[in-house]
Design a protein around this motif. Structure first.
Motif, PDB file in Angstrom:
ATOM      1  N   HIS A   1      45.925  45.269 -52.486  1.00 50.55           N
ATOM      2  CA  HIS A   1      44.551  44.872 -52.784  1.00 50.55           C
ATOM      3  C   HIS A   1      44.324  43.409 -52.410  1.00 50.55           C
ATOM      4  O   HIS A   1      45.268  42.681 -52.091  1.00 50.55           O
ATOM      5  CB  HIS A   1      44.240  45.102 -54.271  1.00 50.55           C
ATOM      6  CG  HIS A   1      44.184  46.535 -54.660  1.00 50.55           C
ATOM      7  ND1 HIS A   1      45.335  47.298 -54.841  1.00 50.55           N
ATOM      8  CD2 HIS A   1      43.128  47.368 -54.892  1.00 50.55           C
ATOM      9  CE1 HIS A   1      44.984  48.535 -55.185  1.00 50.55           C
ATOM     10  NE2 HIS A   1      43.660  48.606 -55.226  1.00 50.55           N
ATOM     11  N   GLU A   2      43.082  42.994 -52.443  1.00 48.42           N
ATOM     12  CA  GLU A   2      42.735  41.620 -52.085  1.00 48.42           C
ATOM     13  C   GLU A   2      43.452  40.628 -52.993  1.00 48.42           C
ATOM     14  O   GLU A   2      43.703  40.913 -54.174  1.00 48.42           O
ATOM     15  CB  GLU A   2      41.224  41.409 -52.213  1.00 48.42           C
ATOM     16  CG  GLU A   2      40.401  42.208 -51.222  1.00 48.42           C
ATOM     17  CD  GLU A   2      38.920  41.885 -51.357  1.00 48.42           C
ATOM     18  OE1 GLU A   2      38.586  40.701 -51.575  1.00 48.42           O
ATOM     19  OE2 GLU A   2      38.103  42.811 -51.250  1.00 48.42           O
TER      20      GLU A   2
ATOM     21  N   ASP B   1      37.871  36.488 -58.962  1.00 52.65           N
ATOM     22  CA  ASP B   1      38.343  37.500 -58.014  1.00 52.65           C
ATOM     23  C   ASP B   1      38.559  38.861 -58.673  1.00 52.65           C
ATOM     24  O   ASP B   1      38.579  39.892 -57.995  1.00 52.65           O
ATOM     25  CB  ASP B   1      39.653  37.050 -57.355  1.00 52.65           C
ATOM     26  CG  ASP B   1      39.454  35.875 -56.408  1.00 52.65           C
ATOM     27  OD1 ASP B   1      38.313  35.669 -55.950  1.00 52.65           O
ATOM     28  OD2 ASP B   1      40.440  35.152 -56.154  1.00 52.65           O
TER      29      ASP B   1
END
Length: 294
Positions: A175-176, A183
């Motif tokens: 994932h990011e 975030d």
């Protein structure tokens, strides 16, 4: 004339709301329970329960009788433990109301010590992460996440504990990146059910998180298992997460603090079986201090 024995029948029905369950607790036939209640109501000249399809519900006079009945029951138990039980091993039941994480990860592993000291004592652990009810007849001892407001209980702060954000390495790798609390809005957060989150310390953590959590549960064990199997990111107590090799910290600089309060009805303060549990809990907290604070 009101007897302490009649009041014990009254309290059992008030606690369970059904004659059969009260009879099971008292180890008598349910017709005996009904007969004793009728005798008590006649002696008082008041109806103590409304008989409804969902069970036996306290009337206003019945609600007024609960507190003095609890004091009488506690006095009888205290006299037995102080005098009748002197020189013998502790017996009977102690019901604890505790948050699920405290019960599963702190209390349960410490019970072997209690069993070795008091093998005839039965411990009933009831888990709930809610406000402490104003009526205290459903437990002998409780641990809560916030200081109770009821005037009928004795309370003291038990310990602080630390929480952090956790996920699996596999989740983070797929994932990011997470470099700030903001975030997390693009990630799967795991937390409590929004509409049911009425405990102030947990609400404060909720208010820091960006947006609603896609995965919500009233059970902390579910948060832990979801995070540990790669579902997403969860705020977890360090005494749970740091012992699980599947989990790693997310945003080391983000940390939350919670606290546990020890609570008991004032009339239970002298009961030997309750004090045995308190001694065990105090020992456990001292033994797990580093785990609690991470």
């Amino acid at each position: 004339m009101i007897s302490a024995d009649d009041l014990s029948y009254f309290l059992a029905v008030a606690r369970h709301g059904r004659l059969v369950r009260a009879a099971e607790e008292l180890k008598v036939d349910h017709t005996t329970v009904g007969r004793r209640l009728t005798t008590l109501e006649r002696a008082l000249g008041q109806r103590l329960f409304d008989r409804k399809p969902g069970g036996w519900v306290l009337t206003e006079p019945g609600q007024l009788l609960v507190e003095p009945a609890e004091r009488v029951a506690a006095a009888v138990l205290s006299a037995h433990e102080l005098l009748g039980g002197r020189g013998s091993r502790l017996r009977g039941n102690v019901r604890l109301l505790v948050p699920d994480g405290f019960g599963a990860f702190l209390l349960a592993p410490a019970l072997s010590r209690l069993r070795s000291l008091h093998p005839d004592l039965t411990v009933e652990i009831v888990t709930a992460t809610v406000h402490l009810a104003q009526s205290v007849r459903t437990f002998d001892l409780a641990v809560t996440l916030e200081e109770p407001t009821s005037h009928r209980v004795k309370r003291r702060f038990l310990t602080a504990y630390k929480l952090g954000l956790y996920a699996t390495e596999a989740y983070l790798a797929s994932h990011e990146p997470i470099t700030s609390i903001d975030d997390l809005a693009r990630h799967t957060l795991i937390w409590y059910v929004d509409q049911l989150l009425d405990v102030a310390p947990l609400r404060r953590i909720h208010d820091v998180l960006p947006g609603p959590a896609p995965i919500q549960s009233t059970n902390l064990i579910a948060h832990w298992q979801a995070a540990a199997t790669g579902v997403g990111v969860a705020p977890l107590p360090k005494f749970i997460a740091n012992g699980d090799p599947r989990l790693v910290r997310v945003l080391d600089q983000v940390e939350f603090e919670g606290g546990y309060w020890l609570v008991l009805p004032k009339e239970h303060m002298r009961l030997a079986r309750v004090n045995a549990l308190i001694e065990m809990i105090d020992w456990m907290i001292a033994d797990r201090r580093l785990d609690l604070l991470g």
